[in-house]
Design an enzyme around this catalytic site. Structure first.
Site, PDB file in Angstrom:
ATOM      1  N   ASP A 654       1.964  -5.074  -4.885  1.00 13.49           N
ATOM      2  CA  ASP A 654       1.765  -3.839  -4.131  1.00 13.49           C
ATOM      3  C   ASP A 654       2.031  -2.680  -5.089  1.00 13.49           C
ATOM      4  O   ASP A 654       3.193  -2.301  -5.274  1.00 13.49           O
ATOM      5  CB  ASP A 654       2.723  -3.800  -2.937  1.00 13.49           C
ATOM      6  N   PRO A 655       1.006  -2.199  -5.751  1.00 11.86           N
ATOM      7  CA  PRO A 655      -0.421  -2.434  -5.521  1.00 11.86           C
ATOM      8  C   PRO A 655      -0.934  -3.703  -6.214  1.00 11.86           C
ATOM      9  O   PRO A 655      -0.460  -4.066  -7.279  1.00 11.86           O
ATOM     10  CB  PRO A 655      -1.069  -1.204  -6.139  1.00 11.86           C
TER      11      PRO A 655
END
Length: 975
Positions: A654-655
């Site tokens: 994340d990301p």
């Protein structure tokens, strides 16, 4: 299945095919007189004889098909047994004379190509009714054991042999191309399987028998090379015996000497480990049991290895549950393993191999399943033998006890990673030097003896032929009905056993085997990429996620990795070079390093990425990060395009994985003509529930300062068509809300930065809800809010922390933060803190637990944030034996053309490995490494600054992380 005729009358078939099956298997044909008979398969009534086919199912089918006899069928079937010419050792045949006799007795013409090499003499085939001749072009069915030379293939015939093409084996693709070009119908014995997928015709048992004889002989040679004469020296290679009975006698003689105590004491008890439960392993064990042996359970192997009776040999038969364990928790679930073998690993090298003299390997290996032994396992097993000198003493000890592998499966690069090529009957043994990682043919010195002959049954050709023919003969009748000149789809007389074994027919691959062409294309593409791929990677950053990236790249021996500040870690991996680099000072060194590499992976704090990117653009070197694309990096997009480089960002967790799962759903919806109405994504790295034993319910598996900094940043998102704008300074903590999708975890979600920008990058401008957030255990936001109120998460430079400022304790700093005199009493300080943080007992107890009221000196950093992060990190660190947890949940609302609203949920839950990589390290590091590999290999060729937002990037990464144990589940709800 029956027909009736009157005794003494001519047999009238009435157009039907049938057979009288008695003990002598006499056959009746049209016009013959049927006598009064009785016996097996025959029932008698007055004046009427009923004939039933009461044999086993396969027998019944094959017998019925025998009635396709040329005496009453238009199709003239001729069988040919071709000469084996693949190598000098191939002396087998697919059918023995007694099988040929059965075929010729049924009225079929059989041709046998002459061969002086065939172990069974031509006269025996001639006496069975076969015609010995070179020309076999008359035959409609041509059978052999191994593949014929391409130039000898006859067009438009049905062939049956082991083709070794079903895995798109590169060496045999010219053969497959010729078969297709000549419109040959190919039946592959390997694919003749029953309804359970079990092979029906195979030489497996005799591979095991011959392989076991060979490795016993090899052990004798290896012991001798190490200075020990043993009874194993009296066992020869399998082909030296006329038949297996002679070989068994030699093994028994060896066993008799062992039972007399004639094994050298310095060798210690000899132990064998068998893998596999099929005919290969059973055949090997059949020979082994001729020795004075004792079978033990795997957990008993260590004891007998160390103190067993040397008048015996010991063995264990290994099953999956003995050594295969889930990577996350060390447990085994048979059902889960069948579906997700990639999340398992083998403990063979640790639990079994150290107590093994000889491994007899008979398992089939699939790329998704864990290996028994890899190169590093071998290195560790043999490490103690580095300075071994067998001549140093009159009675030398063995350098190591793991001496030999009989790899009967002969699966190159398979369950034994370092078995990269098969041995041969004339050169049966080789040695693997684990330290040098080379294979040589000297039996002396350090290393593991390996025997991996891929045509073992050829060493016992007569018995192997008889055995194989017994399995194949019942299907010959059906194979004889095959007419390669007719369309395959119109062949109605083939049962699934034969139909599913037809690889090619009428000039193309059959539908079941179309995948071979795709495998070939993928391999050829990979070869093209690898030819152009460069192999020097610069890995910058020594944080939590560097380990999996390094581990991933060092699997490939063609890639050299230079690693920043990871000297200790690089010691565990080959092809790595550690360097020391100060990003704030060594700009010239950074430029030099970037220039000398083909790819840079930056796992540094995000503030350094623009600096690294500038050097990559200057030197025209590709770059990959797992971090967000900063505005400063995006501004360099055109420069990256001009330099012709690829800069792949946001390819972590994340990301990263969150983007990829989202884009997969968005693209699927658009293909269906559906509209995205909402997207909500929450992700968090947490301690596993049993390890969340502190007031925050949190421990650091990545940068502590980064985790705290996220809580002071602003956030903006869209909810039900309305924009929710949260200012900087910790206000997002007030927006924490319970997350109910996994109630057992008791989670809360906190909005994360700018969600609105993803409407464009995701291409979901239609969404009325768009929210991305962070997951924590419930109560975290409340405690951290107290830190904010005190000013502990201030990223700005602090005058009190300047190097020239006076030394400071935490108690004095806390007094300063609540604006009271440094000499104030503890009670006065605590009262002032209570007032500052809002009279919250849990917040107060957390500050006390963290030692913020103690007289401990402060380790100064540039800001209060960094100083506080340094202080709490050791208190919120995973202890040995603890593990972390990653939870990711994407929910996508999709409005279908029908008007129905479907919400698709993708959930990812990954636990860290005890003693291994953390869940955060795996879920960030492996996607980053895979993305970097794709850039390095040219699989990602788009230039400029980009993320994993297109299918050509996200789909391969999502597919490949499964092999690293990163699995997600999906579900849907409707309204």
């Amino acid at each position: 299945m029956c027909c009736a005729v009157r005794a003494g009358e001519p047999l009238d078939t009435g157009g039907r095919k049938f057979l009288h099956l008695s003990r002598r298997e006499h056959r009746w044909f049209p016009g013959e007189v049927v006598p009064k008979v009785s016996g097996a398969g025959v029932g008698v009534r007055p004046g009427l004889i009923m004939f039933w086919l009461l044999k086993h199912k396969n027998r019944a089918i094959s017998c019925c098909l025998r009635c396709s006899h040329p005496r009453y069928q238009h199709h003239k079937a001729v069988l040919a047994l071709r000469r084996e010419d693949i190598n000098v050792w191939e002396r087998r045949a697919p059918l023995a004379p007694r099988h040929i006799k059965e075929v010729t007795s049924a009225g079929y013409k059989v041709l046998v190509q002459p061969s002086n090499r065939r172990a069974i003499h031509e006269k025996d085939y001639r006496q069975a009714g076969a015609i010995i001749q070179e020309d076999i072009s008359e035959a409609s069915l041509i059978i052999g054991v191994k593949s014929p030379p391409v130039e000898k293939l006859i067009p438009k015939k049905t062939y049956a042999f082991f083709s070794h093409t079903i895995k798109a084996q590169e060496a045999n693709m010219p053969l497959l191309d010729a078969i297709i070009e000549k419109k040959i119908r190919l039946i592959d014995y390997e694919k003749m399987v029953d309804s359970k997928g079990t092979r029906i015709v195979a030489f497996g048992k005799w591979a095991g028998v011959a392989g076991m004889i060979n490795i016993l002989h090899g052990l004798g040679l290896r012991f001798l090379a190490l200075g020990h004469h043993t009874p194993f020296m009296h066992i020869g290679m399998a082909h030296n015996y006329r038949n297996s009975a002679q070989a068994v006698q030699a093994v028994r003689d060896c066993g008799y000497e062992i039972s007399l105590g004639l094994m050298p004491k310095s060798i210690g008890p000899v132990t064998f480990v068998f893998t596999g439960t099929g005919n290969v392993s059973k055949g090997a064990q059949e020979i082994f049991t001729e020795l004075p042996c004792e079978f033990v359970e795997p957990h008993e192997l260590q004891d007998v290895f160390q103190s067993g009776d040397q008048r015996k040999v010991y063995c264990t038969v290994l099953s999956r549950h003995h050594h295969v364990v889930r990577k996350s928790d060390g447990k085994y679930d048979a059902v889960e393993y069948q579906h997700h073998p990639q999340i398992y690993t083998s403990r063979f090298s640790v639990d079994i191999a150290p107590y093994t003299t000889c491994l007899v390997n008979g398992i089939y290996w699939d790329p998704d399943t864990p290996r028994l032994l890899n190169r590093s396992d071998a290195y560790n097993l043999l490490a103690s033998a580095k300075d071994f000198d067998p001549a140093s003493e009159g009675c030398p000890e063995l350098p190591h006890r793991f001496l030999a592998i009989g790899d009967i499966s002969a699966d190159t690069g398979g369950s034994i990673e370092f078995m990269t090529e098969c041995t041969s009957i004339d050169m049966p043994f080789c040695m693997y030097d684990a330290e040098q990682q080379i294979i040589h043919d000297r039996l002396e010195g350090n290393g593991i003896l390996m025997c991996s002959i891929d045509n073992l049954p050829a060493q016992l050709p007569i018995e192997a032929t008889e055995y194989f023919g017994d399995q194949l003969c019942p299907y010959i009748w059906e194979m004889l009905t095959s007419d390669a000149t007719q369309p395959f789809e119109k062949e109605n007389g083939l049962t699934p056993v034969i139909r599913n074994a037809v690889i090619a027919s009428n000039g193309s691959l059959t539908p079941k085997f179309k995948y071979i062409q795709k495998l070939r294309a993928n391999r050829e593409s990979a070869q093209i990429r690898n030819m152009s791929a460069k192999g020097r990677v610069l890995l910058l950053g020594s944080g939590y996620v560097s380990g999996p990236v390094l581990e991933y790249f060092t699997r490939d021996t063609d890639i050299e990795v230079t690693v920043d500040q990871l000297e200790k870690l690089t010691a565990n991996y080959n092809h790595t070079t550690p360097v020391t680099l100060d990003m704030k000072k060594d700009r010239d060194k950074l430029a030099s390093l970037v220039k000398s590499h083909d790819l840079v992976i930056s796992l540094l704090p995000g503030v350094f990425h623009p600096m690294v990117l500038k050097e990559c653009i200057e030197q025209k070197v590709n770059m990959v990060t797992a971090s967000y694309q900063s505005p400063e990096m995006k501004e360099m997009h055109q420069s990256a395009l001009d330099a012709g480089i690829t800069v792949l960002n946001e390819v972590g967790l994340d990301p990263g994985i969150d983007h990829m799962l989202a884009m997969k759903r968005f693209d699927e919806a658009k293909e269906q003509g559906s509209v995205i109405e909402s997207f909500v994504s929450f992700c968090g790295g947490l301690p596993a529930p049993e390890c969340s034993d502190n007031p925050l319910g949190y421990k650091f598996s990545w940068s502590p300062s980064g985790a705290l900094l996220n809580t002071v940043l602003p956030a903006i998102y869209l909810k039900d068509g309305k924009v929710v704008d949260i200012p900087a300074g910790g206000a997002i903590l007030d927006s924490a809300s319970p997350m109910a999708f996994f109630p057992g975890f008791n989670l809360e979600g906190i909005p994360n930065r700018d969600s609105l920008k993803y409407a464009t990058s995701y291409g979901i401008e239609s969404a009325r809800t768009l929210l991305r957030g962070t997951l924590r255990y419930k109560g975290y936001a409340n405690v951290v809010k107290g830190f904010h109120k005190l000013g502990l998460i201030n990223p700005d430079p602090c005058q009190l922390l300047r190097p020239e400022a006076p030394p400071l304790t935490w108690r004095e700093l806390m007094c300063n933060l609540v604006e009271i005199a440094p000499s104030s009493s503890l009670q006065r300080l605590q009262e002032a803190v209570y007032d500052k943080i809002g009279r919250d007992d849990h917040r107060m107890s957390t500050l006390t637990w963290l030692g913020l009221f103690d007289d401990e000196p402060i380790q100064k950093e540039m800001s209060l944030l960094e100083t506080f992060a340094k202080h709490i990190e050791p208190r919120l660190t995973y202890a040995p034996g603890e593990r972390d947890l990653v939870v990711l949940r994407n929910s996508v609302g999709i409005r279908h053309p029908s008007g129905q609203l479907e919400t698709k949920h993708d959930s990812l839950v990954v636990y860290g490995d005890v003693g291994g990589f953390s869940a955060m390290a795996k879920t960030v590091g492996y996607p980053c490494a895979i993305g970097a590999e794709m850039v390095l290999d040219g699989e990602i060729s788009t230039k400029g600054i980009l993320g994993p937002m297109t299918k050509d990037i996200y789909q391969p990464v999502l597919d490949r992380i499964k092999a690293e144990g990163i699995l997600y589940t999906s579900s849907s709800t409707f309204s």
